[in-house]
Design a protein around this motif. Structure first.
Motif, mmCIF file in Angstrom:
data_model
loop_
_atom_site.group_PDB
_atom_site.id
_atom_site.type_symbol
_atom_site.label_atom_id
_atom_site.label_comp_id
_atom_site.label_asym_id
_atom_site.label_seq_id
_atom_site.Cartn_x
_atom_site.Cartn_y
_atom_site.Cartn_z
ATOM 1 N N ALA A 77 64.658 -10.547 15.467
ATOM 2 C CA ALA A 77 64.991 -9.378 14.647
ATOM 3 C C ALA A 77 63.940 -9.128 13.577
ATOM 4 C CB ALA A 77 66.363 -9.572 14.013
ATOM 5 N N PHE A 78 63.479 -10.193 12.921
ATOM 6 C CA PHE A 78 62.471 -10.006 11.878
ATOM 7 C C PHE A 78 61.114 -9.634 12.466
ATOM 8 C CE2 PHE A 78 65.612 -12.189 9.264
ATOM 9 C CZ PHE A 78 65.523 -11.458 8.085
ATOM 10 N N THR A 79 60.819 -10.133 13.669
ATOM 11 C CA THR A 79 59.597 -9.701 14.352
ATOM 12 C C THR A 79 59.665 -8.213 14.658
ATOM 13 O OG1 THR A 79 59.285 -11.893 15.344
ATOM 14 C CG2 THR A 79 58.131 -10.034 16.369
ATOM 15 N N ALA A 80 60.830 -7.763 15.108
ATOM 16 C CA ALA A 80 61.021 -6.338 15.383
ATOM 17 C C ALA A 80 60.823 -5.504 14.121
ATOM 18 C CB ALA A 80 62.415 -6.100 15.961
ATOM 19 N N LEU A 81 61.333 -5.991 12.992
ATOM 20 C CA LEU A 81 61.168 -5.263 11.736
ATOM 21 C C LEU A 81 59.697 -5.201 11.321
ATOM 22 C CD1 LEU A 81 62.379 -3.778 9.365
ATOM 23 C CD2 LEU A 81 62.824 -5.992 8.271
ATOM 24 N N ASP A 82 58.977 -6.300 11.506
ATOM 25 C CA ASP A 82 57.539 -6.299 11.211
ATOM 26 C C ASP A 82 56.809 -5.259 12.063
ATOM 27 O OD1 ASP A 82 57.821 -8.300 9.331
ATOM 28 O OD2 ASP A 82 57.261 -9.919 10.696
ATOM 29 N N LEU A 83 57.174 -5.180 13.338
ATOM 30 C CA LEU A 83 56.553 -4.196 14.228
ATOM 31 C C LEU A 83 56.867 -2.775 13.780
ATOM 32 C CD1 LEU A 83 57.187 -5.799 17.735
ATOM 33 C CD2 LEU A 83 54.973 -5.481 16.635
ATOM 34 N N GLY A 90 59.212 3.464 17.789
ATOM 35 C CA GLY A 90 59.672 2.578 18.843
ATOM 36 C C GLY A 90 58.875 2.767 20.120
ATOM 37 N N VAL A 91 59.154 1.925 21.085
ATOM 38 C CA VAL A 91 58.505 1.995 22.399
ATOM 39 C C VAL A 91 59.249 3.009 23.263
ATOM 40 C CG1 VAL A 91 58.236 0.686 24.548
ATOM 41 C CG2 VAL A 91 57.496 -0.309 22.369
ATOM 42 N N ASN A 92 58.518 3.924 23.895
ATOM 43 C CA ASN A 92 59.179 4.919 24.739
ATOM 44 C C ASN A 92 58.831 4.789 26.215
ATOM 45 O OD1 ASN A 92 56.575 5.930 24.778
ATOM 46 N ND2 ASN A 92 57.058 7.849 23.727
ATOM 47 N N VAL A 93 58.132 3.707 26.591
ATOM 48 C CA VAL A 93 57.883 3.423 28.001
ATOM 49 C C VAL A 93 57.484 1.950 28.142
ATOM 50 C CG1 VAL A 93 55.453 4.162 27.868
ATOM 51 C CG2 VAL A 93 56.635 4.149 30.091
ATOM 52 N N LEU A 94 57.947 1.316 29.211
ATOM 53 C CA LEU A 94 57.583 -0.064 29.521
ATOM 54 C C LEU A 94 56.580 -0.058 30.667
ATOM 55 C CD1 LEU A 94 61.127 -1.741 29.564
ATOM 56 C CD2 LEU A 94 59.562 -1.504 27.620
ATOM 57 N N VAL A 95 55.481 -0.799 30.504
ATOM 58 C CA VAL A 95 54.473 -0.948 31.560
ATOM 59 C C VAL A 95 54.387 -2.439 31.868
ATOM 60 C CG1 VAL A 95 52.076 -0.572 32.226
ATOM 61 C CG2 VAL A 95 53.238 1.091 30.749
ATOM 62 N N LEU A 96 54.899 -2.853 33.024
ATOM 63 C CA LEU A 96 55.163 -4.266 33.264
ATOM 64 C C LEU A 96 54.528 -4.771 34.555
ATOM 65 C CD1 LEU A 96 59.005 -4.041 32.515
ATOM 66 C CD2 LEU A 96 57.187 -4.558 30.876
ATOM 67 N N ASP A 97 53.726 -5.807 34.424
ATOM 68 C CA ASP A 97 53.278 -6.574 35.585
ATOM 69 C C ASP A 97 54.457 -7.406 36.091
ATOM 70 O OD1 ASP A 97 51.483 -7.833 37.447
ATOM 71 O OD2 ASP A 97 51.357 -9.530 36.079
ATOM 72 N N ALA A 400 65.232 -4.423 19.882
ATOM 73 C CA ALA A 400 65.593 -4.370 18.461
ATOM 74 C C ALA A 400 64.690 -3.390 17.709
ATOM 75 C CB ALA A 400 65.506 -5.763 17.843
ATOM 76 N N LEU A 401 63.386 -3.390 18.025
ATOM 77 C CA LEU A 401 62.465 -2.430 17.419
ATOM 78 C C LEU A 401 62.959 -1.006 17.635
ATOM 79 C CD1 LEU A 401 59.727 -1.351 16.301
ATOM 80 C CD2 LEU A 401 58.807 -1.693 18.609
ATOM 81 N N ASN A 402 63.383 -0.709 18.848
ATOM 82 C CA ASN A 402 63.843 0.645 19.151
ATOM 83 C C ASN A 402 65.112 1.006 18.394
ATOM 84 O OD1 ASN A 402 61.667 0.859 20.819
ATOM 85 N ND2 ASN A 402 62.812 1.228 22.691
ATOM 86 N N ARG A 403 65.978 0.002 18.154
ATOM 87 C CA ARG A 403 67.179 0.296 17.354
ATOM 88 C C ARG A 403 66.768 0.640 15.925
ATOM 89 N NH1 ARG A 403 67.806 -0.424 21.634
ATOM 90 N NH2 ARG A 403 67.535 1.809 21.448
ATOM 91 N N LEU A 404 65.802 -0.081 15.390
ATOM 92 C CA LEU A 404 65.342 0.181 14.038
ATOM 93 C C LEU A 404 64.678 1.554 13.936
ATOM 94 C CD1 LEU A 404 63.827 -3.321 13.217
ATOM 95 C CD2 LEU A 404 65.846 -2.312 12.148
ATOM 96 N N ALA A 405 64.022 1.964 15.014
ATOM 97 C CA ALA A 405 63.308 3.235 14.998
ATOM 98 C C ALA A 405 64.234 4.431 15.206
ATOM 99 C CB ALA A 405 62.230 3.228 16.083
ATOM 100 N N GLU A 406 65.502 4.179 15.466
ATOM 101 C CA GLU A 406 66.432 5.287 15.711
ATOM 102 C C GLU A 406 66.685 6.110 14.450
ATOM 103 O OE1 GLU A 406 69.898 3.570 17.429
ATOM 104 O OE2 GLU A 406 69.021 3.420 19.431
ATOM 105 N N THR A 407 66.397 5.560 13.295
ATOM 106 C CA THR A 407 66.571 6.293 12.047
ATOM 107 C C THR A 407 65.453 5.915 11.089
ATOM 108 O OG1 THR A 407 67.987 6.629 10.114
ATOM 109 C CG2 THR A 407 68.111 4.481 11.195
ATOM 110 N N THR A 408 65.070 6.827 10.242
ATOM 111 C CA THR A 408 64.043 6.543 9.231
ATOM 112 C C THR A 408 64.684 6.127 7.908
ATOM 113 O OG1 THR A 408 63.996 8.878 8.590
ATOM 114 C CG2 THR A 408 62.413 8.158 10.262
#
Length: 411
Positions: A77-83, A90-97, A400-408
């Motif tokens: 959670a704290f890593t997500a907040l730092d990001l 937030g991230v709007n697409v996943l690019v995954l190997d 978690a990052l995306n949840r944080l980015a849902e509101t400013t």
């Protein structure tokens, strides 16, 4: 009280370990034909709802904090907040190997772990497109992704496969743009070389090489794989021999005197790992690469030779790589302003990581056994390095990052 303080208070005051256990049980409980089991699941669901409601009523941004606590450990959670504080989005697409990233032969029986599949469905349900970016054939990767994620998700219109390292893109549900054969855009002079190498690679191979490896069923790239366990001593031995053979075959397919030797010299000069293999196999030519015929170099500069110790050796077009494929996939998906999470372990994935870094459109993550160049890049950026077989840990951070980015809201 700012977000940092609220997160700190959340993980101090709430039994988040138990909350995550309830969430995991509710999400992953297998469907069984048992009234007792169903009642147990319903009780867990009620308890989960009650605990989340308690967070919602006790904290500013309670809805977001409840979701974060249900899925992310304190450190995540704290890593997500730092990001979030760093990128403010937030991230709007996943690019995954896939291989050695989402799944690992060493830790997960070469299957994508159930938790990883689950978090991918969570992203999908929240409208985040998924791009699987792999060197594998389309049919192979499509098959196990349908098996793992379900036919509905794969054919939802928000799922794309960049296959054979970027030679093609498959995005179901997009009409004429569903399948794009990017290799057809190459000029005939390059396509004819690949056609010749493909037609000769097995028929002209030495008997020991024919027995020890096989040709991957690609649409365009020429890839030799070992008939032994990946990474084993016999696999390393046969792939090293296949590298020398494939370089010679490529050089022979180009109209140039002493083409095989010049081709070995060219790629030995371009790639230290290839040079090391050739030297160990007494196959390093004495030709000075600086003196190589210009016409030959013009062709070879358009062709990539990929060597993966004990795993594969292949030739591919430098004009078609994972970046090319990802950009084509983003166009089909309609993402004009992507901010991607790129996860991978090899130099082909590194190109995508570097591309998103240069264009300020994403972040990168890699398993701890990734190539040195990949790890160097990831550690220089956000240090998103994860333990083999647990890609889900990074995905939950981004969730978690995306949840944080849902509101400013940040009071």
């Amino acid at each position: 009280m700012d977000r940092y303080d609220r997160l700190y208070s959340l993980y101090e005051r709430v039994d988040t370990d138990s909350l995550r256990s309830y969430q995991e049980f509710v999400d992953l409980f297998p469907m069984v034909d048992s009234m007792v089991a169903l009642e147990y699941w319903e009780e867990a669901q009620e308890e989960l709802t009650e605990r989340k409601n308690s967070i919602r009523s006790s904290f500013v941004e309670g809805d977001i904090l409840a979701e974060i606590a249900a899925y992310a450990k304190r450190e995540q959670a704290f890593t997500a907040l730092d990001l979030y504080n760093k990128y403010e989005r937030g991230v709007n697409v996943l690019v995954l190997d896939v291989d050695e990233t989402l799944r690992s032969a060493g830790e997960t029986d070469n299957e994508i772990p159930r938790e990883t599949l689950h978090v991918l469905t969570e992203f999908h349900e929240r409208g985040v497109p998924i791009i699987i970016c792999t060197g594998q054939t389309l049919e192979n990767v499509k098959g196990f992704m349908i098996q793992g994620l379900g036919n509905e998700l794969v054919h939802s219109g928000d799922f794309s496969i960049v296959y054979e390292g970027g030679t093609g893109v498959f995005t179901p549900g997009h009409g004429a743009d569903t399948k794009q054969l990017l290799y057809e855009e190459l000029d005939e002079s390059i396509r004819s070389i690949f056609d010749e190498v493909l037609s000769r690679v097995l028929p002209e191979a030495p008997p020991a090489l024919r027995r020890g490896c096989h040709l991957q069923g690609n649409e365009f790239n020429v890839t030799l794989k070992p008939n032994y366990d990946i990474g084993s001593d016999p696999a390393v031995e046969i792939i090293d021999k296949a590298l020398v053979y494939l370089l010679d075959l490529l050089g022979d397919a180009i109209d140039c005197e002493d083409g095989a030797a010049w081709t070995r010299a060219f790629y030995a000069d371009a790639d230290p790992e290839i040079r090391e293999v050739l030297a160990a196999r007494d196959a390093l030519p004495t030709n000075d690469p600086e003196q190589a015929p210009a016409a030959l170099c013009d062709v070879l500069e358009r062709i990539d030779v990929g060597y993966y110790e004990g795993d594969a050796v292949e030739i591919a077009s430098r004009e078609l790589n994972k970046v090319t494929g990802v950009r084509a996939a983003l166009d089909v998906l309609g993402l004009d302003e992507p901010f991607a999470l790129v996860m991978g372990d090899s130099k082909s994935d590194l190109r995508v990581m570097e591309w998103v870094r240069e264009n300020d459109c994403g972040i990168a993550a890699a398993p701890e056994h990734a190539s040195k160049r990949v790890l160097d890049h990831v550690r220089r950026t956000d240090d998103f390095v994860f333990t083999e077989g647990v890609a889900g840990d990074i995905l939950w951070i981004v969730h978690a990052l995306n949840r944080l980015a849902e509101t400013t809201h940040n009071q």
